[in-house]
Scaffold this motif. Structure first.
Motif, mmCIF file in Angstrom:
data_model
loop_
_atom_site.group_PDB
_atom_site.id
_atom_site.type_symbol
_atom_site.label_atom_id
_atom_site.label_comp_id
_atom_site.label_asym_id
_atom_site.label_seq_id
_atom_site.Cartn_x
_atom_site.Cartn_y
_atom_site.Cartn_z
ATOM 1 N N TRP A 105 0.827 -1.187 0.061
ATOM 2 C CA TRP A 105 -0.094 -0.056 -0.108
ATOM 3 C C TRP A 105 0.811 1.052 -0.187
ATOM 4 O O TRP A 105 0.508 2.260 -0.837
ATOM 5 N N ASP A 129 -5.780 -0.465 0.995
ATOM 6 C CA ASP A 129 -7.041 -0.217 1.710
ATOM 7 C C ASP A 129 -7.536 -1.101 2.676
ATOM 8 O O ASP A 129 -8.794 -1.421 2.780
ATOM 9 N N ASP A 132 -10.185 -0.828 4.980
ATOM 10 C CA ASP A 132 -11.624 -0.640 4.423
ATOM 11 C C ASP A 132 -12.302 -2.156 4.374
ATOM 12 O O ASP A 132 -13.250 -2.347 5.034
ATOM 13 N N GLU A 171 -8.225 5.114 5.851
ATOM 14 C CA GLU A 171 -9.237 5.793 5.140
ATOM 15 C C GLU A 171 -8.898 6.825 4.304
ATOM 16 O O GLU A 171 -9.462 6.846 3.361
ATOM 17 N N LYS A 174 -7.039 5.780 0.998
ATOM 18 C CA LYS A 174 -7.393 4.758 0.075
ATOM 19 C C LYS A 174 -7.086 4.927 -1.333
ATOM 20 O O LYS A 174 -7.050 5.941 -1.666
#
Length: 249
Positions: A105, A129, A132, A171, A174
Protein backbone atom coordinates in the motif's frame (compact mmCIF):
# COMPACT_ATOMS: atom_id res chain seq x y z
CA UNK A 1 25.78 -4.68 8.72
CA UNK A 2 24.83 -2.26 11.51
CA UNK A 3 22.05 0.26 10.92
CA UNK A 4 22.45 3.98 10.50
CA UNK A 5 19.77 6.32 11.78
CA UNK A 6 17.80 8.93 9.90
CA UNK A 7 16.53 11.77 12.09
CA UNK A 8 13.03 13.01 11.27
CA UNK A 9 10.55 15.36 12.92
CA UNK A 10 9.00 14.39 16.22
CA UNK A 11 12.31 12.97 17.49
CA UNK A 12 11.94 9.92 15.24
CA UNK A 13 15.15 8.02 14.55
CA UNK A 14 14.58 5.64 11.65
CA UNK A 15 16.90 2.64 11.47
CA UNK A 16 18.21 2.07 7.93
CA UNK A 17 20.53 -0.48 6.36
CA UNK A 18 21.91 0.69 3.03
CA UNK A 19 23.90 -1.15 0.38
CA UNK A 20 25.32 1.16 -2.29
CA UNK A 21 24.73 0.21 -5.93
CA UNK A 22 27.54 -0.35 -8.40
CA UNK A 23 27.52 2.48 -10.92
CA UNK A 24 24.05 3.18 -12.34
CA UNK A 25 22.50 -0.07 -11.12
CA UNK A 26 19.05 0.35 -9.55
CA UNK A 27 18.38 0.22 -5.83
CA UNK A 28 15.79 -2.05 -4.24
CA UNK A 29 13.75 -0.29 -1.56
CA UNK A 30 11.98 -2.82 0.65
CA UNK A 31 8.80 -1.73 2.45
CA UNK A 32 7.81 -4.08 5.30
CA UNK A 33 4.31 -5.06 6.27
CA UNK A 34 2.27 -4.05 9.31
CA UNK A 35 4.23 -4.61 12.54
CA UNK A 36 7.07 -6.17 10.52
CA UNK A 37 10.67 -5.06 10.18
CA UNK A 38 13.69 -5.15 7.89
CA UNK A 39 15.11 -8.39 9.29
CA UNK A 40 12.47 -10.69 7.81
CA UNK A 41 13.26 -13.44 5.32
CA UNK A 42 12.07 -11.50 2.26
CA UNK A 43 14.14 -8.41 3.09
CA UNK A 44 17.23 -10.53 3.78
CA UNK A 45 16.78 -12.53 0.58
CA UNK A 46 16.61 -9.32 -1.45
CA UNK A 47 19.65 -7.90 0.31
CA UNK A 48 21.61 -11.02 -0.60
CA UNK A 49 20.38 -10.71 -4.18
CA UNK A 50 21.54 -7.10 -4.29
CA UNK A 51 24.98 -8.07 -2.99
CA UNK A 52 25.38 -10.80 -5.62
CA UNK A 53 24.41 -8.56 -8.54
CA UNK A 54 25.83 -5.16 -7.55
CA UNK A 55 22.41 -3.63 -6.91
CA UNK A 56 21.65 -1.07 -4.25
CA UNK A 57 19.48 -2.03 -1.29
CA UNK A 58 17.58 0.10 1.19
CA UNK A 59 15.70 -1.50 4.05
CA UNK A 60 14.39 0.21 7.15
CA UNK A 61 12.07 -0.05 10.13
CA UNK A 62 9.02 2.15 10.49
CA UNK A 63 8.93 4.23 13.68
CA UNK A 64 7.78 2.10 16.59
CA UNK A 65 9.03 -1.15 15.02
CA UNK A 66 12.33 -3.02 14.95
CA UNK A 67 15.32 -0.82 15.69
CA UNK A 68 13.63 2.52 15.05
CA UNK A 69 12.54 4.80 17.87
CA UNK A 70 8.98 5.51 18.91
CA UNK A 71 5.87 3.63 20.02
CA UNK A 72 4.05 1.37 17.59
CA UNK A 73 0.70 2.60 18.93
CA UNK A 74 1.55 6.11 17.69
CA UNK A 75 2.22 4.98 14.13
CA UNK A 76 -0.08 5.88 11.25
CA UNK A 77 -0.04 5.05 7.57
CA UNK A 78 0.74 8.63 6.53
CA UNK A 79 3.56 8.82 9.10
CA UNK A 80 5.14 5.61 7.80
CA UNK A 81 4.70 6.79 4.20
CA UNK A 82 6.60 9.97 5.10
CA UNK A 83 9.40 7.82 6.54
CA UNK A 84 9.53 5.67 3.40
CA UNK A 85 9.83 8.77 1.24
CA UNK A 86 12.67 10.12 3.38
CA UNK A 87 14.54 6.81 3.07
CA UNK A 88 14.01 6.81 -0.72
CA UNK A 89 15.92 10.10 -0.96
CA UNK A 90 19.04 8.51 0.54
CA UNK A 91 19.83 7.11 -2.91
CA UNK A 92 19.79 8.87 -6.30
CA UNK A 93 19.69 5.77 -8.50
CA UNK A 94 16.50 4.39 -10.07
CA UNK A 95 14.38 2.57 -7.52
CA UNK A 96 12.68 -0.81 -7.60
CA UNK A 97 10.04 -0.59 -4.88
CA UNK A 98 9.16 -3.88 -3.21
CA UNK A 99 6.23 -3.74 -0.81
CA UNK A 100 5.00 -6.58 1.40
CA UNK A 101 1.36 -6.52 2.58
CA UNK A 102 0.83 -3.02 4.06
CA UNK A 103 4.18 -2.13 2.51
CA UNK A 104 2.51 -2.72 -0.85
CA UNK A 105 0.00 0.00 0.00
CA UNK A 106 2.79 2.40 0.96
CA UNK A 107 4.68 1.38 -2.19
CA UNK A 108 1.83 2.57 -4.42
CA UNK A 109 1.60 5.99 -2.78
CA UNK A 110 5.37 6.34 -2.83
CA UNK A 111 5.47 5.51 -6.55
CA UNK A 112 2.92 8.25 -7.24
CA UNK A 113 5.01 10.74 -5.27
CA UNK A 114 8.38 9.84 -6.78
CA UNK A 115 7.22 9.51 -10.38
CA UNK A 116 10.02 8.88 -12.89
CA UNK A 117 12.53 7.93 -10.18
CA UNK A 118 10.71 4.62 -9.81
CA UNK A 119 11.84 2.02 -12.34
CA UNK A 120 9.45 -0.76 -11.29
CA UNK A 121 7.21 -2.07 -8.51
CA UNK A 122 6.87 -5.53 -6.95
CA UNK A 123 3.96 -6.18 -4.61
CA UNK A 124 4.06 -9.21 -2.29
CA UNK A 125 0.52 -9.96 -1.06
CA UNK A 126 -0.08 -6.22 -1.38
CA UNK A 127 -2.85 -4.98 0.88
CA UNK A 128 -4.02 -1.52 -0.25
CA UNK A 129 -7.10 -0.16 1.55
CA UNK A 130 -7.12 -2.89 4.21
CA UNK A 131 -8.65 -0.46 6.71
CA UNK A 132 -11.71 -0.62 4.44
CA UNK A 133 -12.15 -4.27 3.49
CA UNK A 134 -10.17 -5.80 6.39
CA UNK A 135 -12.45 -4.69 9.24
CA UNK A 136 -16.10 -5.52 9.81
CA UNK A 137 -18.66 -3.08 11.14
CA UNK A 138 -18.26 -4.42 14.70
CA UNK A 139 -14.49 -3.87 14.50
CA UNK A 140 -14.97 -0.32 13.25
CA UNK A 141 -17.44 0.39 16.06
CA UNK A 142 -14.92 -0.89 18.62
CA UNK A 143 -12.19 1.31 17.12
CA UNK A 144 -14.39 4.38 17.30
CA UNK A 145 -15.58 3.65 20.84
CA UNK A 146 -12.31 2.49 22.43
CA UNK A 147 -9.66 4.12 20.27
CA UNK A 148 -8.08 0.75 19.55
CA UNK A 149 -8.81 -2.82 18.55
CA UNK A 150 -6.93 -5.97 19.50
CA UNK A 151 -7.39 -9.11 17.41
CA UNK A 152 -5.77 -12.54 17.52
CA UNK A 153 -2.42 -12.58 15.77
CA UNK A 154 -2.55 -15.22 13.01
CA UNK A 155 1.11 -15.98 13.67
CA UNK A 156 0.75 -16.35 17.44
CA UNK A 157 2.20 -14.18 20.20
CA UNK A 158 0.75 -10.86 21.29
CA UNK A 159 -2.60 -9.71 19.96
CA UNK A 160 -2.50 -7.54 16.84
CA UNK A 161 -3.13 -3.90 17.73
CA UNK A 162 -4.91 -1.41 15.49
CA UNK A 163 -5.44 2.15 16.73
CA UNK A 164 -8.24 4.44 15.64
CA UNK A 165 -5.68 6.99 14.42
CA UNK A 166 -4.05 4.37 12.18
CA UNK A 167 -7.45 3.29 10.85
CA UNK A 168 -8.39 6.91 10.10
CA UNK A 169 -5.11 7.49 8.25
CA UNK A 170 -5.77 4.41 6.14
CA UNK A 171 -9.22 5.66 5.23
CA UNK A 172 -7.68 8.95 4.06
CA UNK A 173 -5.20 7.12 1.85
CA UNK A 174 -7.45 4.62 0.08
CA UNK A 175 -6.49 3.86 -3.50
CA UNK A 176 -8.68 1.20 -5.05
CA UNK A 177 -11.61 3.51 -5.75
CA UNK A 178 -9.59 5.58 -8.26
CA UNK A 179 -6.97 5.14 -11.01
CA UNK A 180 -3.50 4.66 -9.51
CA UNK A 181 -1.02 6.90 -11.35
CA UNK A 182 1.76 4.37 -11.86
CA UNK A 183 2.89 3.78 -15.43
CA UNK A 184 5.99 1.57 -15.30
CA UNK A 185 6.35 -2.19 -14.86
CA UNK A 186 4.42 -3.69 -11.93
CA UNK A 187 4.67 -7.29 -10.75
CA UNK A 188 2.22 -8.61 -8.16
CA UNK A 189 2.81 -11.89 -6.30
CA UNK A 190 -0.14 -13.36 -4.39
CA UNK A 191 -0.88 -16.72 -2.80
CA UNK A 192 -4.17 -18.44 -3.50
CA UNK A 193 -4.24 -19.61 0.14
CA UNK A 194 -3.78 -16.10 1.57
CA UNK A 195 -6.21 -15.93 4.49
CA UNK A 196 -5.53 -12.25 5.21
CA UNK A 197 -5.61 -10.55 1.81
CA UNK A 198 -8.07 -12.15 -0.62
CA UNK A 199 -6.88 -12.72 -4.18
CA UNK A 200 -9.78 -10.45 -5.17
CA UNK A 201 -7.76 -7.50 -3.80
CA UNK A 202 -4.87 -8.34 -6.13
CA UNK A 203 -7.32 -8.42 -9.05
CA UNK A 204 -8.76 -5.04 -8.06
CA UNK A 205 -5.26 -3.59 -7.75
CA UNK A 206 -4.27 -4.94 -11.17
CA UNK A 207 -7.26 -3.21 -12.73
CA UNK A 208 -6.77 0.08 -10.84
CA UNK A 209 -3.17 0.58 -11.97
CA UNK A 210 -2.77 2.95 -14.92
CA UNK A 211 0.23 0.99 -16.20
CA UNK A 212 -0.24 -1.35 -19.15
CA UNK A 213 2.72 -3.46 -17.98
CA UNK A 214 1.17 -5.26 -15.01
CA UNK A 215 1.57 -8.97 -14.30
CA UNK A 216 -0.12 -10.87 -11.50
CA UNK A 217 1.40 -14.21 -10.45
CA UNK A 218 -0.88 -16.43 -8.36
CA UNK A 219 1.15 -18.86 -6.25
CA UNK A 220 -0.59 -22.18 -5.69
CA UNK A 221 -0.75 -22.92 -1.97
CA UNK A 222 0.89 -19.61 -1.13
CA UNK A 223 -0.10 -18.06 2.19
CA UNK A 224 0.11 -14.40 3.16
CA UNK A 225 3.78 -14.55 4.08
CA UNK A 226 5.02 -15.96 0.74
CA UNK A 227 8.33 -16.82 2.39
CA UNK A 228 8.80 -20.53 1.62
CA UNK A 229 12.05 -21.27 -0.23
CA UNK A 230 10.36 -21.60 -3.64
CA UNK A 231 8.43 -18.36 -2.99
CA UNK A 232 11.61 -16.47 -2.11
CA UNK A 233 13.18 -17.79 -5.31
CA UNK A 234 10.17 -16.46 -7.25
CA UNK A 235 10.57 -13.07 -5.56
CA UNK A 236 14.30 -12.92 -6.37
CA UNK A 237 13.70 -13.92 -10.00
CA UNK A 238 10.89 -11.38 -10.34
CA UNK A 239 13.05 -8.53 -9.06
CA UNK A 240 16.11 -9.52 -11.08
CA UNK A 241 14.04 -9.71 -14.28
CA UNK A 242 13.26 -6.00 -13.80
CA UNK A 243 16.96 -5.10 -13.81
CA UNK A 244 18.51 -4.54 -17.27
CA UNK A 245 21.24 -7.17 -17.84
CA UNK A 246 23.74 -4.36 -18.49
CA UNK A 247 23.14 -3.04 -14.93
CA UNK A 248 23.86 -6.34 -13.19
CA UNK A 249 27.25 -7.36 -11.86
Amino acid sequence: MSPSFLALSGERRIAVRQRRPAGAAPTILFLPGYASDMMGSKALALDALAERHGLGMLRFDYSGTGESSGRFAEGTLDCWLEEAEAVAHLDDNPLILVGSSMGGWIMLHLAERLGARVAALVGIAAAPDFTDWGYGEADKATLAANGELRRDNPYGGEAELTTFSFWQSGERLKLLDRPIDVYGPVRLLHGDADAEVPVEIAMRLKDALASTDVQLAIVKGGTHRLSAPNELTLLERTVLDLVPPSARA
